[in-house]
Design a protein around this motif. Structure first.
Motif, PDB file in Angstrom:
ATOM      1  N   ILE A 118     -19.720  -7.296 -74.654  1.00 45.22           N
ATOM      2  CA  ILE A 118     -19.600  -6.890 -73.309  1.00 45.22           C
ATOM      3  C   ILE A 118     -18.381  -6.006 -73.389  1.00 45.22           C
ATOM      4  N   ALA A 119     -18.783  -4.596 -72.837  1.00 45.72           N
ATOM      5  CA  ALA A 119     -18.057  -3.580 -72.621  1.00 45.72           C
ATOM      6  C   ALA A 119     -17.033  -3.727 -71.287  1.00 45.72           C
ATOM      7  N   GLY A 120     -16.021  -4.266 -71.544  1.00 47.04           N
ATOM      8  CA  GLY A 120     -15.055  -4.716 -70.429  1.00 47.04           C
ATOM      9  C   GLY A 120     -14.874  -3.711 -69.280  1.00 47.04           C
ATOM     10  N   TRP A 121     -14.239  -2.750 -69.631  1.00 47.95           N
ATOM     11  CA  TRP A 121     -13.680  -1.676 -68.774  1.00 47.95           C
ATOM     12  C   TRP A 121     -14.914  -0.962 -67.854  1.00 47.95           C
ATOM     13  N   PRO A 122     -15.841  -0.535 -68.678  1.00 42.99           N
ATOM     14  CA  PRO A 122     -17.000   0.083 -67.701  1.00 42.99           C
ATOM     15  C   PRO A 122     -17.664  -1.061 -66.921  1.00 42.99           C
ATOM     16  N   MET A 123     -17.715  -2.351 -67.335  1.00 47.20           N
ATOM     17  CA  MET A 123     -18.213  -3.374 -66.458  1.00 47.20           C
ATOM     18  C   MET A 123     -17.159  -3.801 -65.139  1.00 47.20           C
ATOM     19  N   LEU A 124     -15.820  -3.481 -65.276  1.00 49.53           N
ATOM     20  CA  LEU A 124     -14.905  -3.788 -64.205  1.00 49.53           C
ATOM     21  C   LEU A 124     -15.203  -2.536 -63.422  1.00 49.53           C
ATOM     22  N   ILE A 125     -15.237  -1.377 -63.734  1.00 47.04           N
ATOM     23  CA  ILE A 125     -15.354  -0.272 -62.921  1.00 47.04           C
ATOM     24  C   ILE A 125     -16.408  -0.098 -61.975  1.00 47.04           C
ATOM     25  N   ILE A 126     -17.536  -0.359 -62.811  1.00 48.36           N
ATOM     26  CA  ILE A 126     -18.715  -0.540 -62.005  1.00 48.36           C
ATOM     27  C   ILE A 126     -18.964  -1.863 -61.378  1.00 48.36           C
ATOM     28  N   GLY A 127     -18.266  -3.017 -61.414  1.00 43.80           N
ATOM     29  CA  GLY A 127     -18.450  -4.137 -60.566  1.00 43.80           C
ATOM     30  C   GLY A 127     -17.539  -3.767 -59.191  1.00 43.80           C
ATOM     31  N   VAL A 128     -16.247  -3.045 -59.605  1.00 44.09           N
ATOM     32  CA  VAL A 128     -15.594  -2.899 -58.309  1.00 44.09           C
ATOM     33  C   VAL A 128     -16.481  -1.771 -57.440  1.00 44.09           C
ATOM     34  N   GLY A 129     -17.202  -0.866 -57.921  1.00 43.46           N
ATOM     35  CA  GLY A 129     -18.227  -0.064 -57.217  1.00 43.46           C
ATOM     36  C   GLY A 129     -19.404  -0.716 -56.537  1.00 43.46           C
ATOM     37  N   GLY A 130     -19.653  -1.636 -57.250  1.00 44.38           N
ATOM     38  CA  GLY A 130     -20.860  -2.522 -56.771  1.00 44.38           C
ATOM     39  C   GLY A 130     -20.425  -3.657 -55.650  1.00 44.38           C
ATOM     40  N   LEU A 131     -19.203  -3.952 -55.697  1.00 46.35           N
ATOM     41  CA  LEU A 131     -18.792  -4.714 -54.694  1.00 46.35           C
ATOM     42  C   LEU A 131     -18.334  -3.918 -53.441  1.00 46.35           C
ATOM     43  N   ALA A 132     -18.112  -2.812 -53.407  1.00 45.86           N
ATOM     44  CA  ALA A 132     -18.005  -2.044 -52.244  1.00 45.86           C
ATOM     45  C   ALA A 132     -19.120  -1.529 -51.387  1.00 45.86           C
ATOM     46  N   ALA A 133     -20.211  -1.252 -52.596  1.00 46.63           N
ATOM     47  CA  ALA A 133     -21.558  -1.000 -51.893  1.00 46.63           C
ATOM     48  C   ALA A 133     -22.249  -2.105 -51.413  1.00 46.63           C
ATOM     49  N   ASN A 134     -22.085  -3.276 -51.849  1.00 47.14           N
ATOM     50  CA  ASN A 134     -22.642  -4.599 -51.446  1.00 47.14           C
ATOM     51  C   ASN A 134     -22.141  -4.982 -50.115  1.00 47.14           C
ATOM     52  N   LEU A 135     -20.627  -4.818 -50.093  1.00 46.63           N
ATOM     53  CA  LEU A 135     -20.002  -5.213 -48.915  1.00 46.63           C
ATOM     54  C   LEU A 135     -20.401  -4.343 -47.546  1.00 46.63           C
ATOM     55  N   LEU A 136     -20.473  -2.993 -47.883  1.00 44.08           N
ATOM     56  CA  LEU A 136     -21.151  -2.130 -46.857  1.00 44.08           C
ATOM     57  C   LEU A 136     -22.544  -2.666 -46.371  1.00 44.08           C
ATOM     58  N   SER A 137     -23.317  -2.882 -47.183  1.00 42.14           N
ATOM     59  CA  SER A 137     -24.753  -3.265 -47.215  1.00 42.14           C
ATOM     60  C   SER A 137     -24.741  -4.661 -46.426  1.00 42.14           C
ATOM     61  N   PHE A 138     -23.889  -5.640 -46.601  1.00 39.59           N
ATOM     62  CA  PHE A 138     -23.982  -6.943 -46.117  1.00 39.59           C
ATOM     63  C   PHE A 138     -23.519  -6.654 -44.714  1.00 39.59           C
ATOM     64  N   TRP A 139     -22.494  -5.910 -44.634  1.00 44.38           N
ATOM     65  CA  TRP A 139     -22.026  -5.721 -43.253  1.00 44.38           C
ATOM     66  C   TRP A 139     -23.066  -5.212 -42.240  1.00 44.38           C
ATOM     67  N   MET A 140     -23.804  -4.390 -42.659  1.00 45.03           N
ATOM     68  CA  MET A 140     -24.648  -3.603 -41.989  1.00 45.03           C
ATOM     69  C   MET A 140     -25.770  -4.746 -41.547  1.00 45.03           C
ATOM     70  N   LEU A 141     -26.121  -5.395 -42.383  1.00 46.19           N
ATOM     71  CA  LEU A 141     -27.504  -6.498 -42.264  1.00 46.19           C
ATOM     72  C   LEU A 141     -26.885  -7.625 -41.546  1.00 46.19           C
TER      73      LEU A 141
END
Length: 322
Positions: A118-141
């Motif tokens: 597993i490519a750790g650094w790209p996974m970490l960066i995209i994971g942080v972006g995914g967390l921000a996007a999902n937090l926003l979506s979950f708050w809306m719903l």
């Protein structure tokens, strides 16, 4: 009062539409980002998570369409309109959520035996972006009317699965980057899956109960029958009570054995307002009669023709303000 209720209900539905549309746009956009990131880095984990987000985007789109259809007015072939579509969408979403969770667990078990680089650094960066996007979506719903609407709750559970998955991905990526221990990825995947499985199973039970015309959990029929006889002196007996739910609205039919009233309509309105004030039932069909019915089940399970004289007693339909 009815106009105010309609205005409030319409505003809530418009809010639900906006929440679902925004969550769908965020989820679909970040899914494209994950696909691009997975192809660029060669990370199977990112592509797998993109597949999960694809399913979530489809679930959100289904929920959005269900809310739109539910706003259509009743007609002669669908006398309750399309309110039940929201429950059906929630049921399908719950099934999809359980299937996705089982697939994640299956893949996690397989990776215990065959670890993947597993490519750790790209996974970490995209994971942080995914967390921000999902937090926003979950708050809306999850906020406001979303907590009361079963369809929005189903969509929110899908986003919650991704949110927890993003947290797990960040933790796993950090461990992989700093220690190289690949087994953290399937371990965290299993832990997150157990949390999502519990919520998905509860939602499946609730939506199936509603689809099977189950009595709403907040209504105790035996208590309702006792209380109506105690609080409305003219009512001797309540029987043949049927309660179910259409969308967010409880619906009822009942037979009321009453003392012959001086003012028939006044007694009918008293029963109607009692149901509305104490049980929030605004749509009730009340059959008033002076003698109790001889049948025990209103003939629902009987396959024979009902005698014509069976309906030769007083009948009334409760006005249902909307």
């Amino acid at each position: 009062m009815a106009a105010t209720h309609n205005h409030a209900h319409g505003a809530a539905e418009n809010s639900n539409n906006r929440r679902l549309l925004a969550a769908f746009a965020i989820t679909a956009l970040f899914m494209v980002v994950e696909v691009a990131g997975g192809l660029f880095t060669g990370s199977l984990a990112l592509l797998a998570d993109a597949g999960h987000m694809l399913t979530d985007a489809a679930a959100l789109l289904m929920a959005l369409l269900a809310v739109r259809f539910a706003q259509r007015k009743p007609n002669s072939s669908h006398t309750f309109g399309y309110l039940r579509l929201t429950t059906l969408a929630a049921f399908i979403n719950a099934l999809a959520l359980l299937v996705i969770t089982l697939l994640i667990v299956w893949e996690a078990v397989r990776r215990f035996y065959q670890p993947h680089p597993i490519a750790g650094w790209p996974m970490l960066i995209i994971g942080v972006g995914g967390l921000a996007a999902n937090l926003l979506s979950f708050w809306m719903l999850h906020g406001g009317e979303g907590e009361k609407n079963i369809n929005l709750r189903a969509a929110a559970l899908h986003v919650l699965g991704d949110l927890l998955g993003s947290v797990g991905a960040i933790v796993a990526a950090g461990v992989i980057v700093f220690t190289g221990w690949l087994y953290i990825d399937p371990i965290l995947s299993c832990l997150v899956s157990c949390l999502v499985l519990r919520s998905g199973w509860r939602l499946l039970q609730e939506s199936l109960h509603e689809l099977l015309e189950g009595t709403p959990s907040q209504i105790d029929i035996e208590k309702l029958k006792r209380d109506m006889c105690l609080n409305i002196p003219e009512v001797r007996n309540i029987h043949h009570v049927h309660v179910w739910q259409v969308g967010e609205r409880p619906v009822m039919t009942l037979h009321a054995q009453v003392i012959p009233p001086y003012d028939h309509d006044a007694l009918l309105h008293q029963i109607q307002h009692y149901l509305l004030d104490h049980y929030q039932i605004s749509h009730a069909t009340v059959q008033m009669e002076y003698q109790q019915c001889p049948e025990d089940d209103c003939g629902i399970t009987v396959d024979t023709a009902e005698p014509a004289h069976a309906h030769a007693h007083a009948h009334a339909h409760a006005h249902h303000p909307h």
